[in-house]
Every structure is written in C-alpha cells, then in structure tokens.
Write a protein that holds these residues in place. Structure first.
Motif, PDB file in Angstrom:
ATOM      1  N   ARG A 200       0.824  -1.204   0.000  1.00 16.84           N
ATOM      2  CA  ARG A 200       0.000   0.000   0.000  1.00 16.84           C
ATOM      3  C   ARG A 200       0.862   1.261   0.000  1.00 16.84           C
ATOM      4  O   ARG A 200       0.529   2.253  -0.659  1.00 16.84           O
ATOM      5  CB  ARG A 200      -0.918  -0.009   1.215  1.00 16.84           C
ATOM      6  CG  ARG A 200      -1.892   1.169   1.241  1.00 16.84           C
ATOM      7  CD  ARG A 200      -2.987   0.975   2.266  1.00 16.84           C
ATOM      8  NE  ARG A 200      -2.458   0.873   3.616  1.00 16.84           N
ATOM      9  CZ  ARG A 200      -2.534  -0.216   4.374  1.00 16.84           C
ATOM     10  NH1 ARG A 200      -3.120  -1.297   3.900  1.00 16.84           N
ATOM     11  NH2 ARG A 200      -2.033  -0.226   5.589  1.00 16.84           N
TER      12      ARG A 200
ATOM     13  N   ARG B  27       2.830   1.301  -3.736  1.00 14.15           N
ATOM     14  CA  ARG B  27       2.102   1.028  -4.974  1.00 14.15           C
ATOM     15  C   ARG B  27       2.076   2.224  -5.904  1.00 14.15           C
ATOM     16  O   ARG B  27       2.190   3.377  -5.493  1.00 14.15           O
ATOM     17  CB  ARG B  27       0.668   0.615  -4.660  1.00 14.15           C
ATOM     18  CG  ARG B  27      -0.158   1.723  -4.034  1.00 14.15           C
ATOM     19  CD  ARG B  27      -1.554   1.257  -3.725  1.00 14.15           C
ATOM     20  NE  ARG B  27      -2.335   2.311  -3.069  1.00 14.15           N
ATOM     21  CZ  ARG B  27      -3.604   2.188  -2.717  1.00 14.15           C
ATOM     22  NH1 ARG B  27      -4.235   1.050  -2.940  1.00 14.15           N
ATOM     23  NH2 ARG B  27      -4.234   3.180  -2.130  1.00 14.15           N
TER      24      ARG B  27
ATOM     25  N   ARG C 107      -0.060   3.539  -9.659  1.00 14.25           N
ATOM     26  CA  ARG C 107      -1.298   3.307 -10.395  1.00 14.25           C
ATOM     27  C   ARG C 107      -1.087   2.275 -11.512  1.00 14.25           C
ATOM     28  O   ARG C 107      -0.090   2.306 -12.228  1.00 14.25           O
ATOM     29  CB  ARG C 107      -1.779   4.624 -10.999  1.00 14.25           C
ATOM     30  CG  ARG C 107      -3.126   4.551 -11.688  1.00 14.25           C
ATOM     31  CD  ARG C 107      -3.578   5.910 -12.139  1.00 14.25           C
ATOM     32  NE  ARG C 107      -4.890   5.855 -12.756  1.00 14.25           N
ATOM     33  CZ  ARG C 107      -5.535   6.916 -13.226  1.00 14.25           C
ATOM     34  NH1 ARG C 107      -4.980   8.122 -13.137  1.00 14.25           N
ATOM     35  NH2 ARG C 107      -6.732   6.771 -13.768  1.00 14.25           N
TER      36      ARG C 107
ATOM     37  N   SER D 203      -0.392  -4.438 -10.143  1.00 12.67           N
ATOM     38  CA  SER D 203      -1.059  -5.513  -9.424  1.00 12.67           C
ATOM     39  C   SER D 203       0.010  -6.316  -8.682  1.00 12.67           C
ATOM     40  O   SER D 203       1.202  -6.042  -8.821  1.00 12.67           O
ATOM     41  CB  SER D 203      -1.834  -6.417 -10.386  1.00 12.67           C
ATOM     42  OG  SER D 203      -0.964  -7.001 -11.339  1.00 12.67           O
TER      43      SER D 203
ATOM     44  N   LEU E 285      -5.496  -8.365  -1.178  1.00 13.94           N
ATOM     45  CA  LEU E 285      -6.225  -7.406  -2.000  1.00 13.94           C
ATOM     46  C   LEU E 285      -7.045  -6.466  -1.119  1.00 13.94           C
ATOM     47  O   LEU E 285      -7.007  -5.239  -1.286  1.00 13.94           O
ATOM     48  CB  LEU E 285      -7.136  -8.166  -2.965  1.00 13.94           C
ATOM     49  CG  LEU E 285      -8.258  -7.377  -3.649  1.00 13.94           C
ATOM     50  CD1 LEU E 285      -7.684  -6.289  -4.536  1.00 13.94           C
ATOM     51  CD2 LEU E 285      -9.151  -8.312  -4.438  1.00 13.94           C
ATOM     52  N   GLY E 286      -7.785  -7.031  -0.167  1.00 17.55           N
ATOM     53  CA  GLY E 286      -8.624  -6.205   0.685  1.00 17.55           C
ATOM     54  C   GLY E 286      -7.836  -5.303   1.605  1.00 17.55           C
ATOM     55  O   GLY E 286      -8.241  -4.168   1.873  1.00 17.55           O
TER      56      GLY E 286
ATOM     57  N   SER F 164      -4.608  -4.207   1.193  1.00 15.01           N
ATOM     58  CA  SER F 164      -3.655  -3.284   0.552  1.00 15.01           C
ATOM     59  C   SER F 164      -4.301  -2.344  -0.454  1.00 15.01           C
ATOM     60  O   SER F 164      -3.787  -1.251  -0.719  1.00 15.01           O
ATOM     61  CB  SER F 164      -2.556  -4.087  -0.161  1.00 15.01           C
ATOM     62  OG  SER F 164      -3.088  -4.776  -1.285  1.00 15.01           O
ATOM     63  N   GLY F 165      -5.398  -2.773  -1.066  1.00 20.39           N
ATOM     64  CA  GLY F 165      -5.996  -1.982  -2.136  1.00 20.39           C
ATOM     65  C   GLY F 165      -5.319  -2.180  -3.473  1.00 20.39           C
ATOM     66  O   GLY F 165      -5.706  -1.560  -4.465  1.00 20.39           O
TER      67      GLY F 165
END
Length: 219
Positions: free
Chosen positions: A100, A103, A105, A108, A128-129, A131-132
């Motif tokens: 997070r 990262r 844009r 993945s 996924l949940g 870190s976004g």
C-alpha cells in the motif's frame, strides 16, 4: 416452505453451492412472502388483528428473536462459514502495508504457490482487501468454475505463475512480470522462487511472506 421452494426451483449456481441463495438479494422475497402469509392469516381470523391478540403476537415475535437472532448473524452460505474464523497468515498484514505504501497506479501483485482449486477465500483475497492493490490472480478455482473466457484466463495465469516461479534468472522473471503489469511478487518463506534461492534479494520480509518490488512495471 417458501424458502424450500425457491431453493429447489432456482437455477444451479455456477459454483454448485445452493446455499448461496440464502444470502443473495432475492432473499427479500422471503420477507415479502412472510408478510403475505401473515396478511392471509389475519383475513382468515380477523380477531387476531385487533387489540390484545395482536399485541401478544408482536411481543411473542420479539421474544422469539432471542433464540433465532444469533444464528441469523452467522454466514448463511456454506462456503462462507469458514470466514467467521479467519486467521491471517503471519506477515500478511505487513506485506499489505508494504504494498500500500509503495504502490503505483496500474500495478497488481502476484502471490506465488496459490491453490488452483481455491474457491472462496485465499491469502491473495486478504492481501487485496488489506492493501488496495489488485490481485493478478486470486481464487482461481472459483474463476475456473465460471467457465468461458475468464476460466481460460485463470488457467493460463496459473500456468504462467508456475513458470515464473521456476525461472532461474531474476531479470527474465522480472521482465515477464513487468509485461503483465505485476509490480509486487510475493512468495512464502518456505517456497521462494528459483530465481531467489533462500529469498535472496527480497525487498520485504515479515512473518511467512517474502516480497520483491518488480522494476519497470507498466504504469
């Protein structure tokens, strides 16, 4: 009775678990059917809808909630029951925080050594949940059961993930990951990639997870 009829007559879910119908939006139909049934009962016995009888029925319904409400709060779908007692893998939270913070844009992440038959929940879903960051591959078993093009993509990605994990050259592995838009590569401490024996050169290490920042990822 109404619920049983819906369970029997509804189409088979693509994953094969009929208990899925217990938690989808159309369970509101159950509430409507209960209301219609109650209205029908009152028409048959008009005296129930007046004064003390109606109050007594309402009080009885509220008191009965003490018995069925705890069960109503638990997962209604069989496949989701395990989610009530999920224990994250040691190091998963730290890996999510690392991704997070770093990262960019369009990136993945890929978590190595995923179970090809995983249906409902896996470490990639948790990451996924938390870190976004989008998962390049997650719950492959569920995706494959959908069939069609998405199933082909899932199978192809499982094969490619295994191929990347077994590559002997780090530069080649990073180049392949970058072409896929993967900016973070995660692997269990117990199963590091061939291009990083013993977890060599890891940019992140905590608990049971190792992480590498993939350079040159398309953004």
């Amino acid at each position: 009775g109404w619920a049983m009829a819906l369970m029997l007559l509804a189409p088979t879910p693509f994953h094969g678990d009929f208990t899925d119908f217990r938690q989808r939006a159309f369970v509101l139909v159950y509430a409507l059917l209960v209301i219609w049934t109650a209205a029908f009962a009152l028409r048959l016995a008009p005296g129930l809808g007046r004064g003390a009888p109606l109050s007594a029925l309402g009080l009885a319904a509220l008191l009965s909630a003490a018995f069925w409400m705890p069960g109503a709060k638990s997962p209604r779908m069989a496949g989701m029951a395990a989610l009530a007692e999920v224990t994250p893998r040691p190091g998963l939270r730290e890996a999510a925080q690392w991704m997070r913070a770093a990262r960019s844009r369009g990136e993945s992440f890929l978590l190595a050594a995923q179970k090809p038959d995983e249906l409902w929940f896996d470490d990639a879903t948790l990451l996924l949940g938390a870190s976004g960051v989008p998962a390049w591959l997650s719950r492959p078993g569920l995706v494959q059961r959908r069939g069609g093009a998405v199933a082909e993509v899932a199978r192809a990605r499982l094969g490619l993930a295994a191929e990347i994990h077994a590559m002997p050259d780090r530069a080649a592995a990073f180049a392949r990951l970058a072409r896929e838009g993967v900016g973070f590569y995660l692997a269990p401490v117990s199963d590091p990639p061939a291009w990083a024996p013993g977890g060599a050169g890891a940019d992140h290490a905590a608990g049971e997870l190792l992480g590498w920042r993939v350079p040159g990822t398309a953004r």
